[in-house]
Enzyme design. Sequence first.
Site, mmCIF file in Angstrom:
data_model
loop_
_atom_site.group_PDB
_atom_site.id
_atom_site.type_symbol
_atom_site.label_atom_id
_atom_site.label_comp_id
_atom_site.label_asym_id
_atom_site.label_seq_id
_atom_site.Cartn_x
_atom_site.Cartn_y
_atom_site.Cartn_z
ATOM 1 C CD GLU A 1 7.620 6.323 27.271
ATOM 2 O OE1 GLU A 1 7.376 7.580 27.186
ATOM 3 O OE2 GLU A 1 8.968 5.864 27.238
ATOM 4 C CB CYS B 1 0.439 11.132 27.503
ATOM 5 S SG CYS B 1 0.839 10.522 26.050
HETATM 6 P P1 NAP Z 1 -3.174 3.569 34.883
HETATM 7 O O1 NAP Z 1 -4.309 3.441 35.555
HETATM 8 O O2 NAP Z 1 -1.849 3.581 35.396
HETATM 9 O O3 NAP Z 1 -3.072 2.006 34.009
HETATM 10 C C1 NAP Z 1 -2.255 1.491 33.125
HETATM 11 C C2 NAP Z 1 -1.920 0.148 33.377
HETATM 12 O O4 NAP Z 1 -1.288 -0.143 34.622
HETATM 13 C C3 NAP Z 1 -3.363 -0.848 33.622
HETATM 14 O O5 NAP Z 1 -3.308 -2.145 33.383
HETATM 15 C C4 NAP Z 1 -3.371 -0.681 35.374
HETATM 16 O O6 NAP Z 1 -3.965 -2.020 35.782
HETATM 17 C C5 NAP Z 1 -1.982 -1.089 35.524
HETATM 18 N N1 NAP Z 1 -1.410 -0.381 36.906
HETATM 19 C C6 NAP Z 1 -1.689 0.788 37.416
HETATM 20 N N2 NAP Z 1 -1.129 0.998 38.535
HETATM 21 C C7 NAP Z 1 -0.631 0.157 38.921
HETATM 22 C C8 NAP Z 1 -0.104 -0.661 39.926
HETATM 23 N N3 NAP Z 1 0.298 0.269 41.302
HETATM 24 N N4 NAP Z 1 0.582 -1.672 40.069
HETATM 25 C C9 NAP Z 1 0.402 -2.500 39.123
HETATM 26 N N5 NAP Z 1 -0.499 -2.396 38.013
HETATM 27 C C10 NAP Z 1 -0.747 -0.912 37.977
HETATM 28 O O7 NAP Z 1 -3.143 4.408 33.476
HETATM 29 P P2 NAP Z 1 -4.403 4.884 32.792
HETATM 30 O O8 NAP Z 1 -5.511 5.684 33.727
HETATM 31 O O9 NAP Z 1 -4.825 3.828 31.946
HETATM 32 O O10 NAP Z 1 -3.789 6.099 31.737
HETATM 33 C C11 NAP Z 1 -3.725 7.360 31.697
HETATM 34 C C12 NAP Z 1 -2.345 7.885 31.979
HETATM 35 O O11 NAP Z 1 -1.621 7.439 31.138
HETATM 36 C C13 NAP Z 1 -2.420 9.369 32.006
HETATM 37 O O12 NAP Z 1 -1.596 9.660 33.148
HETATM 38 C C14 NAP Z 1 -1.633 9.601 30.753
HETATM 39 O O13 NAP Z 1 -0.788 10.638 30.743
HETATM 40 C C15 NAP Z 1 -0.674 8.443 30.969
HETATM 41 N N6 NAP Z 1 -0.289 7.899 29.284
HETATM 42 C C16 NAP Z 1 1.159 8.114 28.879
HETATM 43 C C17 NAP Z 1 1.451 8.025 27.723
HETATM 44 C C18 NAP Z 1 2.980 8.087 27.458
HETATM 45 O O14 NAP Z 1 3.366 7.703 26.307
HETATM 46 N N7 NAP Z 1 3.739 8.686 28.327
HETATM 47 C C19 NAP Z 1 0.558 7.471 26.720
HETATM 48 C C20 NAP Z 1 -0.691 7.344 27.321
HETATM 49 C C21 NAP Z 1 -1.117 7.560 28.490
HETATM 50 P P3 NAP Z 1 -5.301 -1.720 36.986
HETATM 51 O O15 NAP Z 1 -6.057 -0.808 36.120
HETATM 52 O O16 NAP Z 1 -5.742 -2.998 37.113
HETATM 53 O O17 NAP Z 1 -4.422 -1.014 38.035
#
Ligand code: NAP
Length: 492
Positions: A229, A266
């Site tokens: 998501e 999001c």
């Molecule tokens: P994020 O930086 O992508 O982090 C989410 C998780 O994934 C963390 O545990 C992160 O660990 C891991 N992760 C990220 N990139 C990775 C990679 N390349 N390889 C392995 N693990 C990885 O997201 P966020 O900044 O916390 O959240 C904000 C984003 O979430 C926004 O874009 C928002 O729109 C979206 N969001 C979507 C929803 C939905 O339901 N669609 C809901 C809430 C938020 P590390 O930090 O250790 O890399």
Amino acid sequence: MKFQDATAAEINAVMDAAWEAFPTFRQTTLKQRAALMRRIAGEIEAEGDALIRTAMRETNLPEARLKNERARTQFQLTSYGEACEAGTWLDVRIDTAVADKGDPDLRKWLVPLGPVVVFGASNFPFAYSTAGGDTASALAAGCPVIVKAHPAHAETSEIVAQAIARAIKMEGLPTGVFAHVHGAGTETGKNLVMHPHTRAVGFTGSYGGGKALFDWAGQRKVPIPVFSEMGSINPIFILPGKLAASPKELVSTLAGSITLGVGQFCTNPGLIIGIEGKDLDLFIEELGVAIAAVPPATMLHPGIARAYTDKRGAALAEEDVSTIAVAATQPKPNQGVPTLASATAEAFFRNPLLHQEVFGPYSLIIQCKHPAEMLKVARQMEGQLTTTLMATDQDIRDHAELVQATQDICGRFILNGVPTGVRVALSMQHGGPFPATTDSRFTSVGADGIKRWARPLSYQNWPDHLLPEALRNKNPLKIWRTVNNVLTQAAI
Ligand code: NAP
């Protein structure tokens, strides 16, 4: 508190434990799983205000918001537990044998996939994290869960993980039903996705993260489903009749939604599309005044604040983009500055940067010359979690093609409302065409999300006494089943 990143050996150990726990856990009754989920909700409650204080310190989110989010998380656990027990999600279909045609007896239901790896997002430390919707729905399906803690709220995650572990012990289930690992960086996540015991992945976060996990899963010797998501810009299409009829209401509704929670949802409305003219000019001016009046506020963590500042800066630096309004108050470090910008539809067609999420209190107004251009904007847009129409009944009748095009790109189609605020209910669809999610057929919010972690299995010609209870003639679980094309709770 600093947590050690899980080593490859530690990941192996938790995956082995999950694998060993799976045969026992999948055999638990629906009632037992529901009891576990209620117990987890209770154990989270028992952590009391200390848990809220830890989350406040780690995320900068206010107390009231975190208390609400914790309550929502408990509701998810208990309501998905109730749905698990009701058993409708098992999607039982029975076609009894037709002897004179030689047709066999067929009975289909859903069976759990196996260990599920869950990655939570930083912006929902409870509801989309350790005991969030992915974990709750995977447990309901009968799958062990391994959570990778989000490094931005690792201590909160650890406390919730301990509450889950206690609940599992109290319910007399194997400890391997749930595991929690830390890891700041991509290596831990990659090892979890690539592990041969992993059977599915649930992710909530950025496009970059969600797509990376999806690609790794595809490179495995045995590919597995990844339900990512990801981000979304949630376009709001304002139709001319509505713009003329209620401009003030539109301004206050949208200003509130764009800046809610420092724009860190999001479902934040990142794009507003209107048709040029006096009404739109007035709307832009008044929305600008409303946005400028909202003070900057501290974002979840320095990384998110930096990403917002960089992406907002890059968008505003584009020749195509004009700045309409910026919060009048000077920001402090790590604060997100409410911002409204504008561009023409032509610029939107040629500049892919204008299609991208700027995660924070930012929205871009796209000005179209005429309705046909607005339709083209909708048709060029990528998949979204939501699209919204601000429209009168007459607008809906007058713009049938736009109404079709806008619903084709989203999972939730809103009329005269805002996308922020996601109701947890069976009818919710939280998931849309790529790149909003990697599989638009499923939802991550609502008990229907349980189906992500199960696959259909059909039994052919098995005698009644050897079938699982859910498929037996007497329907001992009293669940709804489709028997010979009729939906019924009756016995056969
Ligand atoms: P994020 O930086 O992508 O982090 C989410 C998780 O994934 C963390 O545990 C992160 O660990 C891991 N992760 C990220 N990139 C990775 C990679 N390349 N390889 C392995 N693990 C990885 O997201 P966020 O900044 O916390 O959240 C904000 C984003 O979430 C926004 O874009 C928002 O729109 C979206 N969001 C979507 C929803 C939905 O339901 N669609 C809901 C809430 C938020 P590390 O930090 O250790 O890399």
